[in-house]
Design an enzyme around this catalytic site. Structure first.
Site, short mmCIF file in Angstrom:
data_model
loop_
_atom_site.label_atom_id
_atom_site.label_comp_id
_atom_site.label_asym_id
_atom_site.label_seq_id
_atom_site.Cartn_x
_atom_site.Cartn_y
_atom_site.Cartn_z
N HIS A 102 -7.86 -1.91 13.91
CA HIS A 102 -7.29 -1.17 12.77
C HIS A 102 -8.04 0.14 12.55
CE1 HIS A 102 -5.26 -0.48 9.06
NE2 HIS A 102 -6.12 -1.05 8.25
N HIS B 263 0.14 -4.73 7.43
CA HIS B 263 -0.88 -5.01 6.41
C HIS B 263 -0.23 -5.32 5.06
CE1 HIS B 263 -4.34 -3.78 8.99
NE2 HIS B 263 -3.30 -3.28 9.66
N TRP C 218 0.87 -1.19 0.00
CA TRP C 218 0.00 0.00 0.00
C TRP C 218 0.91 1.24 0.00
CZ3 TRP C 218 -5.01 0.12 -0.93
CH2 TRP C 218 -5.73 1.30 -0.66
N ASP D 1 -7.21 -8.08 8.83
CA ASP D 1 -7.43 -6.81 9.53
C ASP D 1 -8.18 -7.10 10.83
OD1 ASP D 1 -6.39 -5.36 7.44
OD2 ASP D 1 -8.21 -4.21 7.05
N HIS E 183 -13.95 0.04 5.78
CA HIS E 183 -13.25 -0.59 6.89
C HIS E 183 -14.03 -0.42 8.20
CE1 HIS E 183 -9.43 -0.84 4.53
NE2 HIS E 183 -9.20 -1.83 5.34
N GLU F 283 -7.38 -9.41 3.50
CA GLU F 283 -7.01 -8.64 2.32
C GLU F 283 -5.77 -9.27 1.70
OE1 GLU F 283 -8.63 -4.27 3.75
OE2 GLU F 283 -6.69 -4.97 4.49
ZN LIG Z 1 -5.47 -4.31 6.07
#
Ligand SMILES: [Zn+2]
Length: 222
Positions: A63, A53, A23, A59, A167, A179
């Site tokens: 988070h 992550h 990410w 998750d 989320h 994920e």
């Molecule tokens: Zn995540």
């Protein structure tokens, strides 16, 4: 007892490697060998640094939810048991309009195979326009009372439009998320799922190995 009729397990986790895609605003993945038999050391040993992550990961509510559960407190049957893979046709996002036909029931574990699986993991660069769960679909999934959803790229929410709502809605609504799945080799249907995140105390997320095995004629086998 070994059941010969059972199909082999399919690995749906993404291989972790040095400098792999991550990410954009998260720390990079770094895996460096610091002891090396080739260099005269008695053993091979690596040091690993990455965001929590990275790659295939779970998750935890904390988070996005203040005082939410950490990944060490995941009920194990959330990520071990029957799961259904649903193939999503929409090339932009997962919507309630597409989901309604699947009669999703309370307590189900749902993995979404989208267009992502066909191309995102072959690239070294981050893919911005991956298929994500829409805000309305997040509401829908919470309303249906699913216990787990999985998606085949690095976030359940959109990169371009922001993923906070999705989320927050899922994680505060009792839905755990996986994920970073690679569902290329999997087709729609029922499977046994095992996906165990590392037991990090109060962890907001943790890398996981995820595997699926087809279920014959709807029989649960775990
Ligand atoms: Zn995540």
């Amino acid at each position: 007892m070994i059941d010969k009729a059972k199909q082999p397990w399919i690995d749906i986790s993404v291989p972790l490697r040095d400098a792999m895609v991550h990410w954009p605003s998260d720390p990079p993945v770094s895996i460096k060998r610091v002891k090396d038999i080739e260099q005269g050391d008695t053993a091979n040993l690596s040091v690993i640094s990455m965001g929590s992550h990275s790659g295939t990961h779970v998750d935890a509510p904390i988070h996005f939810v203040k005082k939410g559960k950490g990944v060490d407190n995941i009920p194990l049957d959330t990520v071990v048991g029957r799961a259904r893979v649903i193939e999503i046709k929409d090339s932009e996002s997962i919507t309630p309009e597409e989901l309604v036909q699947y009669r999703i029931r309370r307590g189900e574990r749902i993995l979404f195979k989208t267009e992502n699986s066909s191309h995102v993991w072959q690239k070294d660069e981050f893919v911005e326009d991956f298929v994500f769960i829409s805000d309305a679909a997040a509401d829908f999934l919470v309303d249906r009372g699913v216990r787990l959803v999985g998606i085949d790229y690095l976030s359940v929410g959109s990169f371009k439009h922001g993923g906070s709502y999705v989320h927050k809605t899922l994680l505060s609504g009792g839905v755990w998320t996986i994920e970073g799945l690679d569902l290329l080799k999997v087709t729609r249907g029922n499977y046994d799922l095992i996906c165990l995140p590392l037991r990090i105390i109060a962890g907001d997320g943790a890398p996981a190995r995820a595997i699926l095995r087809p279920v014959a004629h709807g029989k649960a086998s775990i």
